[in-house]
Scaffold this motif. Structure first.
Motif, PDB file in Angstrom:
ATOM      1  N   TYR A 104      73.847 116.526   6.746  1.00  0.00           N
ATOM      2  CA  TYR A 104      74.296 117.328   7.892  1.00  0.00           C
ATOM      3  C   TYR A 104      73.590 118.692   7.912  1.00  0.00           C
ATOM      4  O   TYR A 104      73.179 119.176   8.977  1.00  0.00           O
ATOM      5  CB  TYR A 104      75.805 117.529   7.846  1.00  0.00           C
ATOM      6  CG  TYR A 104      76.601 116.249   7.983  1.00  0.00           C
ATOM      7  CD1 TYR A 104      76.318 115.345   8.999  1.00  0.00           C
ATOM      8  CD2 TYR A 104      77.634 115.941   7.100  1.00  0.00           C
ATOM      9  CE1 TYR A 104      77.044 114.175   9.129  1.00  0.00           C
ATOM     10  CE2 TYR A 104      78.354 114.767   7.222  1.00  0.00           C
ATOM     11  CZ  TYR A 104      78.062 113.881   8.226  1.00  0.00           C
ATOM     12  OH  TYR A 104      78.769 112.716   8.357  1.00  0.00           O
ATOM     13  N   GLN A 105      73.470 119.301   6.745  1.00  0.00           N
ATOM     14  CA  GLN A 105      72.810 120.602   6.682  1.00  0.00           C
ATOM     15  C   GLN A 105      71.358 120.507   7.144  1.00  0.00           C
ATOM     16  O   GLN A 105      70.879 121.348   7.909  1.00  0.00           O
ATOM     17  CB  GLN A 105      72.875 121.141   5.248  1.00  0.00           C
ATOM     18  CG  GLN A 105      74.276 121.541   4.797  1.00  0.00           C
ATOM     19  CD  GLN A 105      74.296 121.964   3.338  1.00  0.00           C
ATOM     20  OE1 GLN A 105      73.500 121.493   2.537  1.00  0.00           O
ATOM     21  NE2 GLN A 105      75.216 122.839   2.987  1.00  0.00           N
ATOM     22  N   THR A 106      70.668 119.467   6.677  1.00  0.00           N
ATOM     23  CA  THR A 106      69.269 119.291   7.066  1.00  0.00           C
ATOM     24  C   THR A 106      69.140 119.007   8.551  1.00  0.00           C
ATOM     25  O   THR A 106      68.267 119.572   9.236  1.00  0.00           O
ATOM     26  CB  THR A 106      68.639 118.139   6.265  1.00  0.00           C
ATOM     27  OG1 THR A 106      68.763 118.405   4.863  1.00  0.00           O
ATOM     28  CG2 THR A 106      67.168 117.985   6.618  1.00  0.00           C
ATOM     29  N   ALA A 107      69.996 118.139   9.068  1.00  0.00           N
ATOM     30  CA  ALA A 107      69.925 117.767  10.481  1.00  0.00           C
ATOM     31  C   ALA A 107      70.164 118.974  11.383  1.00  0.00           C
ATOM     32  O   ALA A 107      69.455 119.165  12.383  1.00  0.00           O
ATOM     33  CB  ALA A 107      70.942 116.671  10.779  1.00  0.00           C
ATOM     34  N   PHE A 108      71.138 119.797  11.039  1.00  0.00           N
ATOM     35  CA  PHE A 108      71.439 120.959  11.873  1.00  0.00           C
ATOM     36  C   PHE A 108      70.379 122.053  11.731  1.00  0.00           C
ATOM     37  O   PHE A 108      70.176 122.854  12.664  1.00  0.00           O
ATOM     38  CB  PHE A 108      72.811 121.540  11.523  1.00  0.00           C
ATOM     39  CG  PHE A 108      73.956 120.738  12.079  1.00  0.00           C
ATOM     40  CD1 PHE A 108      74.070 120.506  13.440  1.00  0.00           C
ATOM     41  CD2 PHE A 108      74.927 120.214  11.237  1.00  0.00           C
ATOM     42  CE1 PHE A 108      75.121 119.770  13.956  1.00  0.00           C
ATOM     43  CE2 PHE A 108      75.983 119.473  11.741  1.00  0.00           C
ATOM     44  CZ  PHE A 108      76.073 119.256  13.105  1.00  0.00           C
ATOM     45  N   PHE A 109      69.693 122.104  10.576  1.00  0.00           N
ATOM     46  CA  PHE A 109      68.723 123.175  10.348  1.00  0.00           C
ATOM     47  C   PHE A 109      67.346 122.847  10.922  1.00  0.00           C
ATOM     48  O   PHE A 109      66.543 123.758  11.130  1.00  0.00           O
ATOM     49  CB  PHE A 109      68.591 123.453   8.844  1.00  0.00           C
ATOM     50  CG  PHE A 109      67.782 124.677   8.524  1.00  0.00           C
ATOM     51  CD1 PHE A 109      68.307 125.940   8.738  1.00  0.00           C
ATOM     52  CD2 PHE A 109      66.488 124.568   8.019  1.00  0.00           C
ATOM     53  CE1 PHE A 109      67.570 127.075   8.455  1.00  0.00           C
ATOM     54  CE2 PHE A 109      65.744 125.700   7.722  1.00  0.00           C
ATOM     55  CZ  PHE A 109      66.292 126.960   7.947  1.00  0.00           C
TER      56      PHE A 109
END
Length: 307
Positions: A104-109
């Motif tokens: 999730y962190q990677t996708a949003f960043f």
């Protein structure tokens, strides 16, 4: 004093490079920009000293009011929602039992590291008035097509959506890092006392996140007041960096015009280049950011218990 300098010259020499670089690339350009704001100069002919007349032009130039208003509106439409949304999302994604948190962190960043120009071109296609994806969806729903890139308020909404899409992941990671630094024992003690998640968020998470909130709002304000690439590329096809009727003109775009940027006709200068007035606009942006930072810092500390 002289004896101290001689005795500790090695210590002073070790930190001297920082101050030399700061003076060369920080203090000196700042002082020169202040001096430049007293000149009328197109960058080619001899400069003419006009004193405070350049500052007085701020009240006689209609585009300054337009650009300042557009900048504030886009900032409010973009930076405030993205900060609030990222804070709520960070609280949800920081739950201990959440799986695939890294994904999730990677996708949003990812949008944050995507080229601003590429993102702007994509949004230009999405909100195109004739064949844009958004208008096609509205047509399927039986709703009228919207003039997203020609009506002032809709232009600001499109720019704000780009700001939200790109900035969400960056703010999300900052808030998640701040939440991760909170002592879990405080949360566990509140849970034992019967506090619900909302009460924990309001009474523990928010006060402990004060430094992060100050940093996020300050960086968001700096980014919001310096919006340039999004409207400049978005309305490039019109030949006017600020879009039709200057509906997307920001303070940075206005400064760009006075520095010699392409004007409304695409090849002919919209305004006469004036580096002195461009310096004045830069100082206005700088002063506004300093005041906004002071107000923001005082407001947050007061609202969160003076921490």
């Amino acid at each position: 004093m002289t004896n101290a300098l001689v005795k500790h010259w090695r210590d002073y020499a070790s930190i001297a490079p920082f101050f030399v670089l700061f003076a060369a690339f920080g203090v000196v350009p700042l002082l020169y920009a202040l001096y430049l704001s007293t000149l009328q100069w197109d960058g080619i002919s001899d400069p003419e000293f006009v004193g405070l007349d350049q500052w007085a032009r701020l009240f006689d130039t209609p585009d300054v009011v337009t650009a300042a208003g557009n900048t504030v509106i886009i900032f409010l439409l973009g930076q405030i929602p993205v900060a609030i949304g990222a804070l709520i999302a960070a609280a949800m994604l920081s739950q201990p039992r959440l799986r695939f948190r890294g994904f999730y962190q990677t996708a949003f960043f990812l949008p944050q590291v995507t080229s601003v120009v590429a993102v702007t071109i994509v949004f230009q296609s999405l909100f195109a008035e004739k064949y844009g994806f958004v208008n096609n969806i509205l047509d399927m729903l039986g709703l009228p097509a919207q003039q997203w890139l020609s009506e002032p308020w809709k232009m600001k909404v499109v720019i704000a959506l780009m700001v939200i899409w790109r900035g969400f992941g960056y703010f999300l990671l900052l808030f998640m890092a701040g939440i991760a630094a909170i002592d879990r024992s405080l949360v566990e003690a509140a849970q034992i006392d019967g506090a619900n998640p909302v009460r924990i968020f309001r009474s523990i998470t928010l006060p402990m996140l004060t430094p992060t909130l100050v940093f996020v709002t300050l960086t968001g304000a700096i980014a919001g007041m310096q919006i340039f690439t999004e409207p400049q590329v978005l309305f490039n096809f019109t030949g006017n960096p600020g879009g039709p009727n200057n509906g997307g003109l920001t303070m940075m775009l206005l400064q760009y015009e006075y520095l010699g940027g392409i004007g409304s006709t695409g090849t002919i200068q919209l305004v006469k280049p004036d580096l002195g007035f461009a310096a004045v606009i830069g100082w206005v942006i700088f002063i506004a950011l300093v005041l906004l930072a002071l107000i923001n810092n005082r407001f947050l500390r007061k609202s969160l218990g003076g921490r």
